[in-house]
Design a protein around this motif. Structure first.
Motif, mmCIF file in Angstrom:
data_model
loop_
_atom_site.group_PDB
_atom_site.id
_atom_site.type_symbol
_atom_site.label_atom_id
_atom_site.label_comp_id
_atom_site.label_asym_id
_atom_site.label_seq_id
_atom_site.Cartn_x
_atom_site.Cartn_y
_atom_site.Cartn_z
ATOM 1 N N PHE A 1 2.564 10.026 5.470
ATOM 2 C CA PHE A 1 1.144 9.880 5.779
ATOM 3 C C PHE A 1 0.769 8.475 5.352
ATOM 4 C CE2 PHE A 1 -3.404 10.128 4.748
ATOM 5 C CZ PHE A 1 -3.895 10.617 5.949
ATOM 6 N N GLY A 2 0.496 7.612 6.314
ATOM 7 C CA GLY A 2 0.275 6.199 6.046
ATOM 8 C C GLY A 2 -0.995 5.891 5.285
ATOM 9 N N PRO A 3 -1.131 4.632 4.866
ATOM 10 C CA PRO A 3 -2.317 4.203 4.144
ATOM 11 C C PRO A 3 -3.600 4.546 4.904
ATOM 12 C CG PRO A 3 -0.659 2.493 4.055
ATOM 13 C CD PRO A 3 -0.158 3.537 5.013
ATOM 14 N N ARG A 4 -4.578 5.040 4.178
ATOM 15 C CA ARG A 4 -5.894 5.356 4.747
ATOM 16 C C ARG A 4 -6.953 5.248 3.642
ATOM 17 N NH1 ARG A 4 -7.930 7.605 9.429
ATOM 18 N NH2 ARG A 4 -9.839 8.782 9.190
ATOM 19 N N PRO A 5 -7.075 4.047 3.049
ATOM 20 C CA PRO A 5 -8.068 3.904 1.988
ATOM 21 C C PRO A 5 -9.478 4.042 2.554
ATOM 22 C CG PRO A 5 -7.238 1.765 2.620
ATOM 23 C CD PRO A 5 -6.421 2.784 3.374
ATOM 24 N N PRO A 6 -10.412 4.503 1.753
ATOM 25 C CA PRO A 6 -11.798 4.608 2.245
ATOM 26 C C PRO A 6 -12.332 3.237 2.674
ATOM 27 C CG PRO A 6 -11.540 5.740 0.133
ATOM 28 C CD PRO A 6 -10.278 4.971 0.374
ATOM 29 N N VAL A 7 -13.097 3.216 3.745
ATOM 30 C CA VAL A 7 -13.720 1.980 4.214
ATOM 31 C C VAL A 7 -14.623 1.455 3.108
ATOM 32 C CG1 VAL A 7 -15.324 0.998 5.907
ATOM 33 C CG2 VAL A 7 -13.590 2.644 6.644
ATOM 34 N N GLY A 8 -14.501 0.147 2.813
ATOM 35 C CA GLY A 8 -15.322 -0.474 1.795
ATOM 36 C C GLY A 8 -14.802 -0.313 0.378
ATOM 37 N N HIS A 9 -13.628 0.293 0.219
ATOM 38 C CA HIS A 9 -13.072 0.550 -1.117
ATOM 39 C C HIS A 9 -12.168 -0.574 -1.594
ATOM 40 C CE1 HIS A 9 -11.136 3.120 -4.308
ATOM 41 N NE2 HIS A 9 -12.410 3.415 -4.448
ATOM 42 N N GLY A 10 -11.961 -1.577 -0.777
ATOM 43 C CA GLY A 10 -11.139 -2.709 -1.184
ATOM 44 C C GLY A 10 -9.668 -2.511 -0.859
ATOM 45 N N VAL A 11 -8.857 -3.426 -1.366
ATOM 46 C CA VAL A 11 -7.421 -3.414 -1.119
ATOM 47 C C VAL A 11 -6.759 -2.346 -1.997
ATOM 48 C CG1 VAL A 11 -5.288 -4.760 -1.295
ATOM 49 C CG2 VAL A 11 -7.390 -5.854 -0.496
ATOM 50 N N HIS A 12 -5.939 -1.518 -1.377
ATOM 51 C CA HIS A 12 -5.153 -0.523 -2.115
ATOM 52 C C HIS A 12 -3.703 -0.977 -2.180
ATOM 53 C CE1 HIS A 12 -7.760 3.290 -2.276
ATOM 54 N NE2 HIS A 12 -8.552 2.252 -2.141
ATOM 55 N N HIS A 13 -3.023 -0.582 -3.236
ATOM 56 C CA HIS A 13 -1.616 -0.931 -3.468
ATOM 57 C C HIS A 13 -0.771 0.327 -3.331
ATOM 58 C CE1 HIS A 13 -4.072 -3.987 -5.394
ATOM 59 N NE2 HIS A 13 -3.062 -4.813 -5.143
ATOM 60 N N TYR A 14 0.188 0.275 -2.431
ATOM 61 C CA TYR A 14 1.055 1.428 -2.136
ATOM 62 C C TYR A 14 2.427 1.155 -2.730
ATOM 63 C CZ TYR A 14 -2.870 2.564 0.677
ATOM 64 O OH TYR A 14 -4.157 2.850 1.065
ATOM 65 N N HIS A 15 2.845 2.027 -3.627
ATOM 66 C CA HIS A 15 4.117 1.876 -4.336
ATOM 67 C C HIS A 15 5.194 2.683 -3.614
ATOM 68 C CE1 HIS A 15 2.589 -0.081 -8.068
ATOM 69 N NE2 HIS A 15 1.449 0.354 -7.548
ATOM 70 N N PHE A 16 6.110 1.975 -2.951
ATOM 71 C CA PHE A 16 7.277 2.581 -2.322
ATOM 72 C C PHE A 16 8.370 2.561 -3.388
ATOM 73 C CE2 PHE A 16 4.796 1.778 1.335
ATOM 74 C CZ PHE A 16 5.308 2.529 2.392
ATOM 75 N N GLN A 17 8.581 3.699 -4.031
ATOM 76 C CA GLN A 17 9.507 3.807 -5.155
ATOM 77 C C GLN A 17 10.790 4.474 -4.684
ATOM 78 O OE1 GLN A 17 6.594 5.305 -8.507
ATOM 79 N NE2 GLN A 17 5.949 5.907 -6.447
ATOM 80 N N ILE A 18 11.913 3.827 -4.941
ATOM 81 C CA ILE A 18 13.207 4.384 -4.548
ATOM 82 C C ILE A 18 14.029 4.667 -5.799
ATOM 83 C CG2 ILE A 18 14.256 2.104 -4.216
ATOM 84 C CD1 ILE A 18 15.893 3.428 -1.891
ATOM 85 N N PHE A 19 14.751 5.780 -5.751
ATOM 86 C CA PHE A 19 15.599 6.200 -6.860
ATOM 87 C C PHE A 19 16.989 6.519 -6.326
ATOM 88 C CE2 PHE A 19 11.230 7.277 -7.676
ATOM 89 C CZ PHE A 19 11.022 6.820 -8.977
ATOM 90 N N ALA A 20 18.019 5.926 -6.933
ATOM 91 C CA ALA A 20 19.408 6.290 -6.625
ATOM 92 C C ALA A 20 19.745 7.473 -7.520
ATOM 93 C CB ALA A 20 20.340 5.116 -6.912
#
Length: 183
Positions: free
Chosen positions: A125-144
């Protein structure tokens, strides 16, 4: 010059902050889906095509599988918003293609399992920050992982995190940004 709005953070830790890998391997996650400033392309946003981005990583010796968790700690709620859970990506894999189907079991990815995200659907489910809420940071975390995980798509994040705590050989955190268009 107007001051850029920054979102209030949930205050809760993301998965990466809860898991300490026991291996000494390096793991690096990258994507071709961002611009030079790290903003993810619109087609990967839930406002647009909602396509999972292509991901590439370095292979970790001894990894039986990989898990990826995508969280937004800038979401206006108590816990980071979980955008994607996928695990049991085969240990010999070093990438995921763009636009994976939102199916619980991915035969084309060696039987990888996708969990339920915080929008209530399985898969990305892709980024969908609320309008007017500013820049959001999405952490793509990978684990071996040293072993494949015995979970199905209904497995809660807390159970997945507990398994990662004992099974992670290495990890990396790729941070991308997205801001909703409009005022």
């Amino acid at each position: 010059m107007p001051h850029a709005q920054t979102p209030d953070h949930s205050g809760a830790a993301i998965t990466m902050q809860k898991v300490q890998p026991f291996g000494e391997n390096d793991l690096v996650l990258t994507t071709t889906a961002t611009d030079l400033d790290g903003r993810i392309a619109d087609r990967h946003s839930a406002y647009h095509d909602n396509l999972s981005p292509p991901l590439i990583w370095t292979q970790v010796e001894g990894a039986a599988a990989y898990a990826i968790i995508v969280e937004d700690p800038d979401a206006p709620r108590d816990q980071p918003f979980v955008h994607w859970l996928i695990w049991n990506i085969p240990g010999e894999a070093t990438s995921l293609p763009e636009g994976l189907p939102n199916d619980a079991s991915l035969g084309l990815i060696g039987g990888a399992t996708q969990g339920t995200n915080d929008s209530g659907t399985v898969g990305y489910f892709g980024p969908r920050p609320p309008v007017g809420h500013g820049v959001h940071h999405y952490h793509f975390q990978i684990f071996a992982l040293a072993e494949r995980l015995p979970f199905d798509a209904r497995t809660p994040l807390a159970d997945l995190v507990n398994a990662l705590k004992g099974d992670a050989l290495a990890s990396d955190d790729l941070i991308v940004t997205y801001e909703a268009a409009g005022a």
